[in-house]
Design a protein around this motif. Structure first.
Motif, PDB file in Angstrom:
ATOM      1  N   ALA A  72       2.371  15.974   5.262  1.00 23.23           N
ATOM      2  CA  ALA A  72       1.096  15.245   5.224  1.00 23.23           C
ATOM      3  C   ALA A  72       1.299  13.961   4.435  1.00 23.23           C
ATOM      4  O   ALA A  72       2.087  13.912   3.484  1.00 23.23           O
ATOM      5  CB  ALA A  72       0.010  16.090   4.580  1.00 23.23           C
ATOM      6  N   LEU A  73       0.597  12.928   4.867  1.00 21.76           N
ATOM      7  CA  LEU A  73       0.609  11.639   4.169  1.00 21.76           C
ATOM      8  C   LEU A  73      -0.752  11.418   3.523  1.00 21.76           C
ATOM      9  O   LEU A  73      -1.776  11.881   4.045  1.00 21.76           O
ATOM     10  CB  LEU A  73       0.879  10.493   5.146  1.00 21.76           C
ATOM     11  N   GLU A  74      -0.750  10.659   2.419  1.00 23.38           N
ATOM     12  CA  GLU A  74      -2.000  10.381   1.712  1.00 23.38           C
ATOM     13  C   GLU A  74      -2.042   8.933   1.235  1.00 23.38           C
ATOM     14  O   GLU A  74      -1.000   8.318   0.971  1.00 23.38           O
ATOM     15  CB  GLU A  74      -2.143  11.317   0.501  1.00 23.38           C
ATOM     16  N   VAL A  75      -3.263   8.407   1.121  1.00 24.81           N
ATOM     17  CA  VAL A  75      -3.492   7.115   0.461  1.00 24.81           C
ATOM     18  C   VAL A  75      -4.656   7.263  -0.507  1.00 24.81           C
ATOM     19  O   VAL A  75      -5.530   8.116  -0.310  1.00 24.81           O
ATOM     20  CB  VAL A  75      -3.845   5.964   1.456  1.00 24.81           C
ATOM     21  N   LEU A  98       0.875  -1.173   0.000  1.00 24.88           N
ATOM     22  CA  LEU A  98       0.000   0.000   0.000  1.00 24.88           C
ATOM     23  C   LEU A  98       0.913   1.224   0.000  1.00 24.88           C
ATOM     24  O   LEU A  98       1.700   1.407   0.930  1.00 24.88           O
ATOM     25  CB  LEU A  98      -0.882   0.007   1.254  1.00 24.88           C
ATOM     26  N   SER A  99       0.792   2.067  -1.028  1.00 22.72           N
ATOM     27  CA  SER A  99       1.641   3.263  -1.115  1.00 22.72           C
ATOM     28  C   SER A  99       1.073   4.362  -0.235  1.00 22.72           C
ATOM     29  O   SER A  99       0.013   4.916  -0.526  1.00 22.72           O
ATOM     30  CB  SER A  99       1.703   3.758  -2.564  1.00 22.72           C
ATOM     31  N   VAL A 100       1.782   4.674   0.843  1.00 29.76           N
ATOM     32  CA  VAL A 100       1.407   5.781   1.726  1.00 29.76           C
ATOM     33  C   VAL A 100       2.355   6.922   1.370  1.00 29.76           C
ATOM     34  O   VAL A 100       3.538   6.900   1.727  1.00 29.76           O
ATOM     35  CB  VAL A 100       1.518   5.391   3.210  1.00 29.76           C
ATOM     36  N   ARG A 101       1.819   7.907   0.612  1.00 28.91           N
ATOM     37  CA  ARG A 101       2.690   8.892  -0.025  1.00 28.91           C
ATOM     38  C   ARG A 101       2.625  10.265   0.628  1.00 28.91           C
ATOM     39  O   ARG A 101       1.651  10.606   1.308  1.00 28.91           O
ATOM     40  CB  ARG A 101       2.315   9.023  -1.505  1.00 28.91           C
ATOM     41  N   LYS A 102       3.664  11.048   0.408  1.00 25.85           N
ATOM     42  CA  LYS A 102       3.645  12.451   0.816  1.00 25.85           C
ATOM     43  C   LYS A 102       2.597  13.181  -0.032  1.00 25.85           C
ATOM     44  O   LYS A 102       2.269  12.749  -1.144  1.00 25.85           O
ATOM     45  CB  LYS A 102       5.038  13.074   0.616  1.00 25.85           C
ATOM     46  N   ALA A 103       2.095  14.296   0.492  1.00 21.81           N
ATOM     47  CA  ALA A 103       0.967  14.997  -0.128  1.00 21.81           C
ATOM     48  C   ALA A 103       1.234  15.387  -1.580  1.00 21.81           C
ATOM     49  O   ALA A 103       2.341  15.784  -1.948  1.00 21.81           O
ATOM     50  CB  ALA A 103       0.654  16.249   0.675  1.00 21.81           C
ATOM     51  N   GLY A 104       0.181  15.245  -2.389  1.00 21.75           N
ATOM     52  CA  GLY A 104       0.235  15.746  -3.760  1.00 21.75           C
ATOM     53  C   GLY A 104       0.802  14.806  -4.793  1.00 21.75           C
ATOM     54  O   GLY A 104       0.973  15.187  -5.953  1.00 21.75           O
TER      55      GLY A 104
END
Ligand code: PRP
Ligand code: ADE
Length: 178
Positions: free
Chosen positions: A106-109, A81-87
């Motif tokens: 911020a992190l995003e999924v 599961l890619s938990v990415r930095k914002a944007g």
């Protein structure tokens, strides 16, 4: 502190860099671990083994956590599961702000990346204040998934990360503790 051959192998490769990225921070550089095949495999095996049979997916935290997550995927058979930095993610996301030992982010999924109820093992290189890990826990729970646990190469004792995770009921493993 080393308690296993895997821990000794990884410990011997980590470098402590004073005053990076800012004065007062001792930066624990794991790039020599990532560059060493047997050490990376030992690390990936160590962070997944305590949770064997209890996760469906590995939540890798951008950026350094991705490297461990990819290797952990190969040793465990679970996807990442890619938990990415914002944007960075192109489809609908959930976003969670957090504070780092040095700065904020911020992190995003992707909201629909996994089926509801999926069990996600979060992996990262370093557990320091726990801000990053807790943001990932919040994201995963908000998405309707279950946090199977958190595994890191090393934790920095005294910064409170483990206490924060355990207070949230998240089983926490680190190969090394400094
Ligand atoms: O427990 P915490 O205080 O939150 O700190 C730990 C986090 O800090 C680093 O990430 P960072 O965002 O600095 O960098 P990266 O993109 O190089 O992984 C590290 O990889 C952890 O994710
Ligand atoms: N001291 C540190 N070394 C490496 N990564 C980190 N992430 C947060 N604190 C860190």
């Amino acid at each position: 502190m080393t308690s296993s051959p895997e821990a000794a192998l990884v410990d011997g490769l980590i470098e402590a860099i004073p005053d990076f990225p800012e004065p007062g921070i001792v930066f624990r550089d794991l790039t020599p671990v990532f560059a060493d095949g047997p050490a990376l495999k030992a690390l990936a095996t160590a962070v997944t083994a305590p949770f064997e049979g209890r996760f469906d997916s590995i939540g890798g935290l951008e950026a350094r956590g991705f490297l461990i997550a990819g290797a952990a995927s190969i040793v465990s058979g679970a996807g990442v599961l890619s938990v990415r930095k914002a944007g960075k993610l192109p489809r609908a996301v959930l976003s969670q702000e957090y504070t780092l030992e040095y700065g904020t982010a911020a992190l995003e999924v992707h909201v629909d990346q996994l089926p509801k109820g999926s069990r996600v093992l979060i992996v990262d290189d370093v557990l320091a204040t726990g801000g990053t890990a807790l943001a990932a826990v919040n994201l995963i729970e908000r998405a309707g998934w279950h946090v199977a646990g958190f595994g890191a190469a090393l934790e920095l004792d005294g910064l409170g990360g483990r206490a924060k995770l355990e207070a949230r009921g998240v089983e926490t493993f680190s190969l090394l503790c400094y």
